[in-house]
Each structure stands twice: as structure tokens, then as C-alpha cells.
Design a protein around this motif. Sequence first.
Motif, PDB file in Angstrom:
ATOM      1  N   LEU A 286     -96.279   5.584  17.957  1.00 34.91           N
ATOM      2  CA  LEU A 286     -96.121   6.851  17.251  1.00 34.91           C
ATOM      3  C   LEU A 286     -94.764   7.483  17.532  1.00 34.91           C
ATOM      4  O   LEU A 286     -94.143   8.040  16.626  1.00 34.91           O
ATOM      5  CB  LEU A 286     -97.241   7.825  17.649  1.00 34.91           C
ATOM      6  CG  LEU A 286     -98.634   7.487  17.117  1.00 34.91           C
ATOM      7  CD1 LEU A 286     -99.660   8.435  17.714  1.00 34.91           C
ATOM      8  CD2 LEU A 286     -98.651   7.533  15.605  1.00 34.91           C
ATOM      9  N   THR A 287     -94.294   7.391  18.757  1.00 32.06           N
ATOM     10  CA  THR A 287     -92.987   7.926  19.105  1.00 32.06           C
ATOM     11  C   THR A 287     -91.869   7.201  18.360  1.00 32.06           C
ATOM     12  O   THR A 287     -90.947   7.818  17.861  1.00 32.06           O
ATOM     13  CB  THR A 287     -92.749   7.839  20.630  1.00 32.06           C
ATOM     14  OG1 THR A 287     -93.793   8.547  21.283  1.00 32.06           O
ATOM     15  CG2 THR A 287     -91.419   8.432  21.007  1.00 32.06           C
ATOM     16  N   SER A 288     -91.982   5.890  18.267  1.00 35.49           N
ATOM     17  CA  SER A 288     -90.932   5.126  17.574  1.00 35.49           C
ATOM     18  C   SER A 288     -90.949   5.427  16.073  1.00 35.49           C
ATOM     19  O   SER A 288     -89.897   5.445  15.436  1.00 35.49           O
ATOM     20  CB  SER A 288     -91.105   3.626  17.800  1.00 35.49           C
ATOM     21  OG  SER A 288     -92.247   3.134  17.157  1.00 35.49           O
ATOM     22  N   ASN A 289     -92.115   5.685  15.496  1.00 34.72           N
ATOM     23  CA  ASN A 289     -92.191   6.029  14.076  1.00 34.72           C
ATOM     24  C   ASN A 289     -91.611   7.404  13.803  1.00 34.72           C
ATOM     25  O   ASN A 289     -91.048   7.639  12.736  1.00 34.72           O
ATOM     26  CB  ASN A 289     -93.635   5.957  13.579  1.00 34.72           C
ATOM     27  CG  ASN A 289     -94.069   4.539  13.316  1.00 34.72           C
ATOM     28  OD1 ASN A 289     -93.247   3.634  13.242  1.00 34.72           O
ATOM     29  ND2 ASN A 289     -95.355   4.341  13.188  1.00 34.72           N
ATOM     30  N   ARG A 290     -91.734   8.327  14.728  1.00 37.62           N
ATOM     31  CA  ARG A 290     -91.175   9.664  14.537  1.00 37.62           C
ATOM     32  C   ARG A 290     -89.654   9.627  14.572  1.00 37.62           C
ATOM     33  O   ARG A 290     -89.005  10.400  13.901  1.00 37.62           O
ATOM     34  CB  ARG A 290     -91.694  10.608  15.618  1.00 37.62           C
ATOM     35  CG  ARG A 290     -93.098  11.027  15.406  1.00 37.62           C
ATOM     36  CD  ARG A 290     -93.516  12.083  16.408  1.00 37.62           C
ATOM     37  NE  ARG A 290     -94.949  12.131  16.479  1.00 37.62           N
ATOM     38  CZ  ARG A 290     -95.644  12.330  17.561  1.00 37.62           C
ATOM     39  NH1 ARG A 290     -95.034  12.499  18.717  1.00 37.62           N
ATOM     40  NH2 ARG A 290     -96.948  12.363  17.524  1.00 37.62           N
ATOM     41  N   ARG A 291     -89.098   8.760  15.407  1.00 39.53           N
ATOM     42  CA  ARG A 291     -87.631   8.678  15.506  1.00 39.53           C
ATOM     43  C   ARG A 291     -87.013   8.115  14.230  1.00 39.53           C
ATOM     44  O   ARG A 291     -85.895   8.460  13.890  1.00 39.53           O
ATOM     45  CB  ARG A 291     -87.250   7.792  16.677  1.00 39.53           C
ATOM     46  CG  ARG A 291     -87.492   8.413  18.003  1.00 39.53           C
ATOM     47  CD  ARG A 291     -86.962   7.546  19.102  1.00 39.53           C
ATOM     48  NE  ARG A 291     -87.535   7.948  20.370  1.00 39.53           N
ATOM     49  CZ  ARG A 291     -87.651   7.178  21.403  1.00 39.53           C
ATOM     50  NH1 ARG A 291     -87.247   5.929  21.337  1.00 39.53           N
ATOM     51  NH2 ARG A 291     -88.177   7.617  22.507  1.00 39.53           N
ATOM     52  N   LYS A 292     -87.706   7.221  13.544  1.00 43.89           N
ATOM     53  CA  LYS A 292     -87.167   6.606  12.336  1.00 43.89           C
ATOM     54  C   LYS A 292     -87.033   7.600  11.203  1.00 43.89           C
ATOM     55  O   LYS A 292     -86.129   7.510  10.389  1.00 43.89           O
ATOM     56  CB  LYS A 292     -88.057   5.439  11.894  1.00 43.89           C
ATOM     57  CG  LYS A 292     -87.990   4.264  12.830  1.00 43.89           C
ATOM     58  CD  LYS A 292     -88.919   3.173  12.341  1.00 43.89           C
ATOM     59  CE  LYS A 292     -88.956   2.032  13.355  1.00 43.89           C
ATOM     60  NZ  LYS A 292     -89.916   1.018  12.962  1.00 43.89           N
ATOM     61  N   GLY A 293     -87.960   8.544  11.167  1.00 37.15           N
ATOM     62  CA  GLY A 293     -87.914   9.564  10.125  1.00 37.15           C
ATOM     63  C   GLY A 293     -88.414   9.032   8.790  1.00 37.15           C
ATOM     64  O   GLY A 293     -88.797   7.888   8.660  1.00 37.15           O
ATOM     65  N   PRO A 294     -88.365   9.897   7.763  1.00 36.37           N
ATOM     66  CA  PRO A 294     -88.875   9.499   6.434  1.00 36.37           C
ATOM     67  C   PRO A 294     -87.966   8.570   5.688  1.00 36.37           C
ATOM     68  O   PRO A 294     -86.863   8.362   5.879  1.00 36.37           O
ATOM     69  CB  PRO A 294     -89.019  10.816   5.688  1.00 36.37           C
ATOM     70  CG  PRO A 294     -88.314  11.858   6.456  1.00 36.37           C
ATOM     71  CD  PRO A 294     -88.039  11.288   7.816  1.00 36.37           C
TER      72      PRO A 294
END
Length: 53
Positions: A45-53
Motif C-alpha cells: 500500500l505504501t508503494s502504491n501511494r508513492r506512485k500516485g495516479p
Amino acid sequence: MAEGIGIFVGIVAWDVLSVGEMELLKASLVATAGALVWYGVRCWLTSNRRKGP
């Protein structure tokens, strides 16, 4: 780490209340697996938040 300890204590308590004996090996294995899965989910989840939309 805290999640793993909480899972361990919960499983030991459940065993004591339902069966009347402690199975520490089973509780340790389930708590370790649960903590590793939870850690993996949090990292994902943390890595997905860093990637952004």
C-alpha cells in the motif's frame, strides 16, 4: 511487530478459553505468518501511494 504479538496473545487466549491448554507452537506459527502478511500488505500500500495516479 506489534500486530504479530497481538495475534499471538489472541490465539493463546482463544486456545486457553476454548480447549483449556496452550499450544504455543501453533500460536507462534500463525502469528508469524499473520504478521508477515500484514507487513507485506502495508509495504504494498505504501508503494502504491508513492506512485500516485
